[in-house]
Design a protein around this motif. Structure first.
Motif, short mmCIF file in Angstrom:
data_model
loop_
_atom_site.label_atom_id
_atom_site.label_comp_id
_atom_site.label_asym_id
_atom_site.label_seq_id
_atom_site.Cartn_x
_atom_site.Cartn_y
_atom_site.Cartn_z
N HIS A 175 -13.01 -2.30 -5.35
CA HIS A 175 -11.98 -3.30 -5.66
C HIS A 175 -11.15 -2.85 -6.86
O HIS A 175 -9.92 -2.94 -6.85
N LEU A 176 -11.83 -2.40 -7.90
CA LEU A 176 -11.15 -1.98 -9.12
C LEU A 176 -10.27 -0.75 -8.87
O LEU A 176 -9.17 -0.64 -9.41
N GLU A 177 -10.73 0.17 -8.04
CA GLU A 177 -9.92 1.34 -7.68
C GLU A 177 -8.65 0.91 -6.94
O GLU A 177 -7.56 1.42 -7.21
N VAL A 178 -8.80 -0.02 -6.00
CA VAL A 178 -7.64 -0.50 -5.25
C VAL A 178 -6.66 -1.20 -6.17
O VAL A 178 -5.45 -0.98 -6.10
N LEU A 179 -7.17 -2.07 -7.06
CA LEU A 179 -6.29 -2.75 -8.01
C LEU A 179 -5.54 -1.75 -8.90
O LEU A 179 -4.36 -1.93 -9.18
N ALA A 180 -6.21 -0.70 -9.31
CA ALA A 180 -5.56 0.32 -10.14
C ALA A 180 -4.48 1.05 -9.36
O ALA A 180 -3.40 1.32 -9.89
N THR A 181 -4.73 1.33 -8.10
CA THR A 181 -3.74 1.99 -7.25
C THR A 181 -2.51 1.12 -7.06
O THR A 181 -1.37 1.59 -7.16
N VAL A 182 -2.73 -0.16 -6.80
CA VAL A 182 -1.62 -1.10 -6.62
C VAL A 182 -0.80 -1.20 -7.90
O VAL A 182 0.43 -1.17 -7.87
N ALA A 183 -1.47 -1.31 -9.03
CA ALA A 183 -0.76 -1.42 -10.31
C ALA A 183 0.06 -0.16 -10.58
O ALA A 183 1.21 -0.25 -11.05
N ALA A 184 -0.50 1.00 -10.28
CA ALA A 184 0.22 2.26 -10.50
C ALA A 184 1.45 2.33 -9.59
O ALA A 184 2.52 2.78 -10.02
N GLU A 185 1.32 1.88 -8.37
CA GLU A 185 2.45 1.88 -7.44
C GLU A 185 3.54 0.93 -7.91
O GLU A 185 4.73 1.26 -7.85
N GLU A 188 -16.14 2.50 -17.39
CA GLU A 188 -15.50 3.43 -16.44
C GLU A 188 -14.00 3.16 -16.32
O GLU A 188 -13.21 4.09 -16.19
N PHE A 189 -13.61 1.90 -16.34
CA PHE A 189 -12.21 1.53 -16.14
C PHE A 189 -11.52 1.15 -17.46
O PHE A 189 -10.48 0.49 -17.43
N ASP A 190 -12.08 1.59 -18.57
CA ASP A 190 -11.48 1.33 -19.88
C ASP A 190 -10.06 1.88 -19.91
O ASP A 190 -9.81 3.01 -19.51
N GLY A 191 -9.13 1.07 -20.35
CA GLY A 191 -7.74 1.48 -20.39
C GLY A 191 -7.00 1.23 -19.09
O GLY A 191 -5.80 1.39 -19.01
N VAL A 192 -7.74 0.85 -18.06
CA VAL A 192 -7.14 0.57 -16.75
C VAL A 192 -7.21 -0.93 -16.47
O VAL A 192 -6.21 -1.53 -16.07
N HIS A 193 -8.39 -1.51 -16.66
CA HIS A 193 -8.61 -2.94 -16.41
C HIS A 193 -9.28 -3.59 -17.61
O HIS A 193 -10.16 -2.98 -18.23
N ALA A 194 -8.91 -4.82 -17.88
CA ALA A 194 -9.55 -5.60 -18.94
C ALA A 194 -10.96 -5.98 -18.49
O ALA A 194 -11.25 -6.03 -17.28
N ALA A 195 -11.83 -6.26 -19.44
CA ALA A 195 -13.22 -6.62 -19.15
C ALA A 195 -13.30 -7.86 -18.26
O ALA A 195 -14.16 -7.93 -17.37
N ASP A 196 -12.40 -8.83 -18.46
CA ASP A 196 -12.46 -10.03 -17.62
C ASP A 196 -12.09 -9.72 -16.17
O ASP A 196 -12.64 -10.33 -15.25
N THR A 197 -11.23 -8.75 -15.94
CA THR A 197 -10.92 -8.33 -14.57
C THR A 197 -12.14 -7.70 -13.93
O THR A 197 -12.47 -7.98 -12.77
N VAL A 198 -12.83 -6.87 -14.68
CA VAL A 198 -14.06 -6.24 -14.17
C VAL A 198 -15.09 -7.31 -13.85
O VAL A 198 -15.70 -7.29 -12.76
N ASP A 199 -15.26 -8.27 -14.74
CA ASP A 199 -16.24 -9.35 -14.50
C ASP A 199 -15.90 -10.13 -13.24
O ASP A 199 -16.79 -10.47 -12.45
#
Length: 78
Positions: free
Chosen positions: A54-64, A14-25
């Motif tokens: 959590h992953l959605e929030v991390l993606a939002t922070v990174a985009a900001e 789902e988060f391919d291209g947004v978060h690495a697999a180790d972040t998801v783990d």
């Protein structure tokens, strides 16, 4: 942990291209531990919802951060 392997796989896809697999783990693991601490159990559906959020929030922070970096670099243009 095998109960949670499928969660990690789904969220990695789902988060391919947004978060690495180790972040998801790490998010899945943190969600599992948090659920156990707060509720005394960690049903897979709850762990998946928490990890996804959590992953959605991390993606939002990174985009900001990227947006601010781009804007500040434009401010420095001659």
């Amino acid at each position: 942990m095998p109960r949670y392997t499928a969660i990690g796989e789904r969220l990695t896809e789902e988060f391919d291209g947004v978060h690495a697999a180790d972040t998801v783990d790490r998010c899945v693991s943190a969600a599992r531990h948090g659920a156990e601490e707060v509720t005394g159990s960690a049903p897979p559906d709850l762990v998946e919802r928490i990890a996804r959020r959590h992953l959605e929030v991390l993606a939002t922070v990174a985009a900001e951060k990227r947006r601010r970096t781009r804007r500040s670099s434009l401010d420095n243009a001659p």
